[in-house]
Design a protein around this motif. Structure first.
Motif, PDB file in Angstrom:
ATOM      1  N   ALA A 326     -31.381  73.139  -5.769  1.00 46.89           N
ATOM      2  CA  ALA A 326     -30.522  73.499  -6.901  1.00 46.89           C
ATOM      3  C   ALA A 326     -30.704  72.509  -8.049  1.00 46.89           C
ATOM      4  N   GLY A 327     -30.831  71.227  -7.687  1.00 44.76           N
ATOM      5  CA  GLY A 327     -31.044  70.194  -8.708  1.00 44.76           C
ATOM      6  C   GLY A 327     -32.325  70.446  -9.481  1.00 44.76           C
ATOM      7  N   LEU A 328     -33.366  70.809  -8.741  1.00 50.49           N
ATOM      8  CA  LEU A 328     -34.654  71.100  -9.380  1.00 50.49           C
ATOM      9  C   LEU A 328     -34.511  72.259 -10.365  1.00 50.49           C
ATOM     10  N   PHE A 329     -33.771  73.275  -9.954  1.00 45.51           N
ATOM     11  CA  PHE A 329     -33.585  74.458 -10.802  1.00 45.51           C
ATOM     12  C   PHE A 329     -32.813  74.117 -12.074  1.00 45.51           C
ATOM     13  N   THR A 330     -31.749  73.368 -11.907  1.00 40.43           N
ATOM     14  CA  THR A 330     -30.886  73.112 -13.070  1.00 40.43           C
ATOM     15  C   THR A 330     -31.518  72.123 -14.039  1.00 40.43           C
ATOM     16  N   LYS A 331     -32.397  71.237 -13.521  1.00 34.16           N
ATOM     17  CA  LYS A 331     -32.985  70.220 -14.399  1.00 34.16           C
ATOM     18  C   LYS A 331     -34.269  70.710 -15.073  1.00 34.16           C
ATOM     19  N   THR A 332     -34.826  71.806 -14.592  1.00 31.66           N
ATOM     20  CA  THR A 332     -36.106  72.269 -15.137  1.00 31.66           C
ATOM     21  C   THR A 332     -35.867  73.439 -16.108  1.00 31.66           C
ATOM     22  N   PRO A 333     -36.093  73.234 -17.400  1.00 35.24           N
ATOM     23  CA  PRO A 333     -35.810  74.292 -18.378  1.00 35.24           C
ATOM     24  C   PRO A 333     -36.558  75.586 -18.089  1.00 35.24           C
ATOM     25  N   SER A 334     -37.821  75.468 -17.618  1.00 34.58           N
ATOM     26  CA  SER A 334     -38.606  76.691 -17.413  1.00 34.58           C
ATOM     27  C   SER A 334     -38.053  77.543 -16.274  1.00 34.58           C
ATOM     28  N   LEU A 335     -37.209  76.935 -15.431  1.00 33.27           N
ATOM     29  CA  LEU A 335     -36.669  77.690 -14.301  1.00 33.27           C
ATOM     30  C   LEU A 335     -35.336  78.356 -14.636  1.00 33.27           C
ATOM     31  N   GLN A 336     -34.810  78.056 -15.824  1.00 31.50           N
ATOM     32  CA  GLN A 336     -33.497  78.586 -16.174  1.00 31.50           C
ATOM     33  C   GLN A 336     -33.430  80.120 -16.144  1.00 31.50           C
ATOM     34  N   PRO A 337     -34.455  80.822 -16.674  1.00 37.29           N
ATOM     35  CA  PRO A 337     -34.377  82.297 -16.634  1.00 37.29           C
ATOM     36  C   PRO A 337     -34.273  82.822 -15.208  1.00 37.29           C
ATOM     37  N   PHE A 338     -35.044  82.217 -14.330  1.00 34.83           N
ATOM     38  CA  PHE A 338     -35.004  82.632 -12.932  1.00 34.83           C
ATOM     39  C   PHE A 338     -33.620  82.365 -12.331  1.00 34.83           C
ATOM     40  N   LEU A 339     -33.047  81.211 -12.722  1.00 39.16           N
ATOM     41  CA  LEU A 339     -31.730  80.821 -12.234  1.00 39.16           C
ATOM     42  C   LEU A 339     -30.670  81.844 -12.640  1.00 39.16           C
ATOM     43  N   ARG A 340     -30.761  82.278 -13.890  1.00 39.98           N
ATOM     44  CA  ARG A 340     -29.792  83.264 -14.370  1.00 39.98           C
ATOM     45  C   ARG A 340     -29.961  84.598 -13.640  1.00 39.98           C
ATOM     46  N   GLY A 341     -31.205  84.898 -13.294  1.00 36.96           N
ATOM     47  CA  GLY A 341     -31.482  86.159 -12.602  1.00 36.96           C
ATOM     48  C   GLY A 341     -30.904  86.212 -11.192  1.00 36.96           C
ATOM     49  N   LEU A 342     -30.674  85.048 -10.612  1.00 35.76           N
ATOM     50  CA  LEU A 342     -30.151  85.032  -9.246  1.00 35.76           C
ATOM     51  C   LEU A 342     -28.717  85.545  -9.183  1.00 35.76           C
ATOM     52  N   GLY A 343     -27.950  85.216 -10.203  1.00 40.60           N
ATOM     53  CA  GLY A 343     -26.541  85.642 -10.211  1.00 40.60           C
ATOM     54  C   GLY A 343     -25.707  84.727  -9.346  1.00 40.60           C
ATOM     55  N   GLY A 344     -24.454  84.520  -9.732  1.00 43.20           N
ATOM     56  CA  GLY A 344     -23.538  83.697  -8.945  1.00 43.20           C
ATOM     57  C   GLY A 344     -23.810  82.211  -9.105  1.00 43.20           C
ATOM     58  N   GLU A 345     -23.080  81.436  -8.363  1.00 43.42           N
ATOM     59  CA  GLU A 345     -23.235  79.979  -8.403  1.00 43.42           C
ATOM     60  C   GLU A 345     -24.578  79.609  -7.789  1.00 43.42           C
ATOM     61  N   VAL A 346     -25.276  78.667  -8.392  1.00 36.53           N
ATOM     62  CA  VAL A 346     -26.671  78.415  -8.013  1.00 36.53           C
ATOM     63  C   VAL A 346     -26.842  78.029  -6.542  1.00 36.53           C
ATOM     64  N   HIS A 347     -25.943  77.175  -6.022  1.00 37.01           N
ATOM     65  CA  HIS A 347     -26.093  76.741  -4.627  1.00 37.01           C
ATOM     66  C   HIS A 347     -25.923  77.922  -3.657  1.00 37.01           C
ATOM     67  N   VAL A 348     -24.904  78.725  -3.964  1.00 34.47           N
ATOM     68  CA  VAL A 348     -24.625  79.873  -3.086  1.00 34.47           C
ATOM     69  C   VAL A 348     -25.767  80.896  -3.178  1.00 34.47           C
ATOM     70  N   ALA A 349     -26.242  81.091  -4.421  1.00 32.57           N
ATOM     71  CA  ALA A 349     -27.328  82.056  -4.607  1.00 32.57           C
ATOM     72  C   ALA A 349     -28.577  81.620  -3.837  1.00 32.57           C
TER      73      ALA A 349
END
Lengths: 538, 310
Positions: A326-349
């Motif tokens: 989750a830390g990697l996802f939130t700290k990496t700008p290029s991963l943000q679109p993918f993160l939003r696509g998951l839906g819900g809270e990042v850890h749970v997703a």
């Protein structure tokens, strides 16, 4: 032992694995331009997406190097996955060469014909080395041809280097399984013990890839040694030392297995526990043996305990690496679109995406092992014994289903409890309701495979394991490849994995649930009907 | 017939056709309560097929079978309440202890009579503490026999029950079957060993290539049986005396060696042999297959013996 006989003994595995290696390598290499695009910009964007995807499954595959290139993609996607499948084949093959053939009396026959124990084990090992080498060679050629088809040829020397590393990994796993099989007594226990040890080695490697700083112990895993070769990726390397260590592991464990085989009795472990001389002429006082369903579970108690412990350990491991992912996802700008696509809270997703996808695979395997047992009961006389007692044929079918149901409930609920506890310890908040829902839905999912297997066990026991296993693999591949290849939605929906959905972060896929329940109810009903008509022991 | 008259097993035109001439064809058979019926035949003759049809494991192509008036297929569950069964191949119980196997199977039949199990295990000297996979072949067979006998069933259906047993345990088994039939049980057992069937059975059925070719009492079976005798002499061979001895046939003389067959009593032949100076005497029991051929085709046996005495 004539080489032709040796190769014939192992014909199904090599043929199946060669087909798989060729198909999987070809799909990934030839399909690369289709999924990544043909321009440099499209491939760079694709590489970024794959980095994002890879970051969440480092427990399964190593992080890729330049996945926006054909070499980097194939090294990660094709050779990374084959590094899981080939060791699995190696352990099954090693268990079969020792305990499998010993149980059938074949080893005794060969030894009685004048073959020495060392020569027997050497011949089996050499035969496996040949057939696994040929299967990987075929996969390598398919990779190379796929590159030519896709208009971006790969250097054959690089393909060869990656294949050699994978071959060395396969042989080292074969040697480890061969050694462990010397202590176990049956094919199943040999395969189970080897699977446990190889899983631990795999998880050590996963831990090294997923946790920072990486633990030193992870470097001792044979899987880590294979990870060090990335020959196909641009600026990748062929780690000769790691390959030699892998081959040395194969040699040492194989030699140790041969020495152990020399010292032990046939159909006995290397170390025999001396028991006090005690005789009994009375029945056991175990009340569980008198209760339907529980009597079967009592016989499988070690297996149920092992599956529960294994699934729980894996669940704890996955949850433990969620914070890092989750830390990697939130700290990496290029991963943000993918993160939003998951839906819900990042850890749970991420938990839903990683753990529950793995849980589906595990439980489908568990269901298939039960089907394997059902098919086996026809040939080992257990079904005939049951039917020679005053029990109906239909009740036998439904008792089998109920035993699996109870096992699934135990494994899923205990592992989900572990997920909740470890998540809480890692400050990850998971809703109890959605967790319960996601857990419960795993049960009809696994029963779907069992229902298909139960039907086949009713009229074609030989297909009862192969077909559900193929359905499982095909479902997994459809699930993984359909989005990447932009296949139509209805094709993706053919995957049984789609029926489960992502209930931890999204509403229940009602259509999928209904489909699973229909298959389960219809499957076991048909299996009950077939049981009424089938011929036993004929 | 020693049965009470009540029918335990009835087969009417029972057929199981596997194709290519394999299977069982048109079996008509009645076994009465209290009888011990031996079902003899060479390997592949159809013995196990008959037994599996009676146990409802396979479906008949034609005809029907019943046990105590219950249809073997339709009333399979009820039939099993009356039957103790030993299959041709002992089931593989894996890592279960013998005592657990007994409890497991016993519970399916509604409970275990511990005293009876103890009695049977002591008779066979079977240790139930050991795991099934550690049992020898003979011990596995003993366990199968204990499972079949422990509930004192009304009918015993036994497929080659003494397979793998040593002679001492074969005798124990025979005594247990005699005891069971004395207590009113019926036994149906298959075998390809003529002498074994002779020891315990009151009636014998002979099956060959899927057809019941004979259904005889024990007395009739004794008439069926014969031995091949080979004698070697130091002086003149008493050929004429042997030829004229009662029950002796197929006399052949080659040099100082005489061979012949004997049906029934040996005494007339021995009297004839005393007229010469015999230095070696070998009596062999022909294989069952040879007896079938001799009896049903009217030819003489010429193949290997199953037992020999000198």
């Amino acid at each position: 032992m004539p080489p032709r006989l040796l190769l014939r003994q192992q014909r199904v595995g090599p043929i199946a694995m060669s087909y798989f290696a060729i198909a999987y390598s070809l799909i990934n290499s030839a399909g690369f331009p289709l999924i990544a695009g043909k321009t440099a910009a499209a491939q760079a964007a694709f590489g970024t997406q794959m980095q994002a995807l890879a970051a969440q499954i480092t427990w399964l595959l190593p992080l890729p190097q330049n996945p926006g290139t054909l070499g980097g993609f194939v090294q990660w996607r094709a050779y990374g996955f084959l590094a899981i499948v080939f060791p699995a084949w190696a352990l099954l093959s090693a268990a079969g060469a020792t305990r499998g053939d010993e149980g059938k009396g074949l080893v005794e026959t060969w030894l009685a014909s004048g073959l020495s124990r060392t020569r027997y084990l050497t011949a089996r090992g050499a035969a496996f080395a040949c057939v696994s080498g040929l299967a990987l060679g075929a996969g390598g050629i398919a990779t190379w041809i796929g590159g030519i088809v896709g208009s971006s040829p790969l250097d054959p020397a690089r393909v060869l280097e990656s294949s050699i590393s994978l071959w060395a990994l396969t042989l080292s796993c074969y040697g480890i399984a061969l050694l462990l099989s010397q202590q176990t007594l049956t094919y199943r226990s040999a395969a189970g013990a080897s699977a446990c040890v190889l899983l631990v080695l795999f998880l050590l490697d996963s831990l090294q890839r997923s946790v920072s700083p990486s633990p030193l112990v992870g470097r001792f895993s044979v899987f880590s040694l294979n990870d060090r070769t990335t020959a196909l990726a641009p600026s990748g390397q062929f780690d000769v030392a790691a390959v030699l260590i892998l081959l040395a592991v194969a040699l040492v464990t194989g030699t140790a297995a041969a020495l152990a085989f020399q010292r032990r009795d046939l159909e006995a472990g290397l170390v025999r526990v001396r028991r006090h001389a005690r005789t009994a002429h009375a029945p056991a006082r175990n009340v569980l043996l008198g209760i339907p369903i529980l009597r079967g579970l009592w016989q499988r108690r070690l297996s149920v305990a092992a599956w529960t412990a294994g699934a729980s350990a894996l669940a704890a491991f996955i949850v433990a690496i969620i914070n890092g992912a989750a830390g990697l996802f939130t700290k990496t700008p290029s991963l943000q679109p993918f993160l939003r696509g998951l839906g819900g809270e990042v850890h749970v997703a991420l938990l839903g995406l990683i753990w529950f996808a793995l849980a589906q695979t595990l439980l489908s395997i568990l269901a298939i092992t039960y089907v394997w047992r059902w098919a086996d009961e026809d040939t080992n006389g257990m079904l005939e014994l049951q039917l020679s007692q005053p029990v109906s044929r239909v009740s036998v079918t439904f008792e089998r289903a109920a035993e699996l149901l109870v096992t699934l409930v135990v494994v899923t609920f205990v592992s989900s409890l572990v997920v909740m506890l470890v998540a809480s310890a890692n400050h990850i908040t998971v809703g109890a309701g959605s967790m319960l829902l996601a857990t419960v839905l795993l049960i009809p999912f696994a029963l779907t495979f069992a229902a298909v297997g139960a039907v086949l066990a009713g009229f074609r026991p030989r297909l009862a394991v192969g077909v559900p296993a193929t359905v499982s693999i095909a479902s997994y591949l459809l699930f993984q490849l359909a989005p990447a290849f932009r296949w139509p939605a209805w094709v993706a929906d053919l995957s049984v994995f789609q029926l489960y959905g992502t209930p931890l972060v999204q509403p229940v896929f009602v259509g999928g649930l209904v489909a699973m329940l229909v298959v389960v109810i219809a499957g076991f009903s048909v299996a009950g009907g077939l049981m009424l008509r089938r011929e036993v022991g004929a | 017939m020693t049965g009470s008259g009540e029918v335990a097993i009835r087969a009417e035109g029972l057929t199981k056709d596997y194709g290519s001439g394999r299977g069982l064809f048109g079996l008509d058979l009645v076994v009465h309560r209290g009888e011990t019926f031996g079902y003899l035949g060479p390997n592949g003759a159809g013995k196990s097929t008959t037994i599996r049809l009676l146990m409802g494991m396979i479906q008949a192509t034609r005809g029907r079978a019943s046990i105590f008036g219950l249809d073997c297929r339709r009333d399979a569950v009820e039939v099993k309440r009356h039957v103790g069964y030993v299959p041709g191949d002992v089931p593989q119980f894996g890592g279960l202890r013998g005592s657990e196997v007994v409890s497991y199977v016993g519970a399916m039949r509604g409970g275990v009579d511990s005293a009876r199990v103890r009695e049977l295990c002591e008779a066979f000297d079977l240790d139930l503490h050991r795991k099934f996979r550690e049992y020898s072949r003979g011990n596995k067979q003993k366990l199968a026999l204990v499972l079949a006998l422990m509930n004192r069933p009304e009918l015993l259906i036994l497929d080659e029950p003494t397979s793998g047993l040593d002679p001492l345990n074969q005798q124990t088994f025979q005594e247990l079957v005699r005891q069971a039939t004395r207590d009113g049980a019926t036994a149906f057992l298959s075998s390809h060993v003529l002498s074994e069937v002779e020891h315990i059975c009151t009636r014998v059925g002979i099956i060959r290539e899927g057809h019941l070719v004979g259904d005889r009492t024990l007395e009739e079976l004794h008439e069926l049986r014969f031995h091949t005798v080979e004698a070697e002499f130091t002086g003149p061979v008493p050929e004429e005396a042997v030829r004229s001895a009662a029950g002796v046939g197929d006399v052949r003389v080659e040099g100082s060696r005489l061979t012949c067959t004997v049906h029934g009593e040996f005494a007339p032949l021995l009297d004839a042999l005393r007229q010469g100076h015999a230095v070696n005497l070998v009596s062999t029991e022909p294989s069952l297959e040879s007896i079938f051929l001799a009896y049903y085709r009217g030819t003489q046996p010429d193949d290997a013996a199953t037992s020999a005495t000198t």
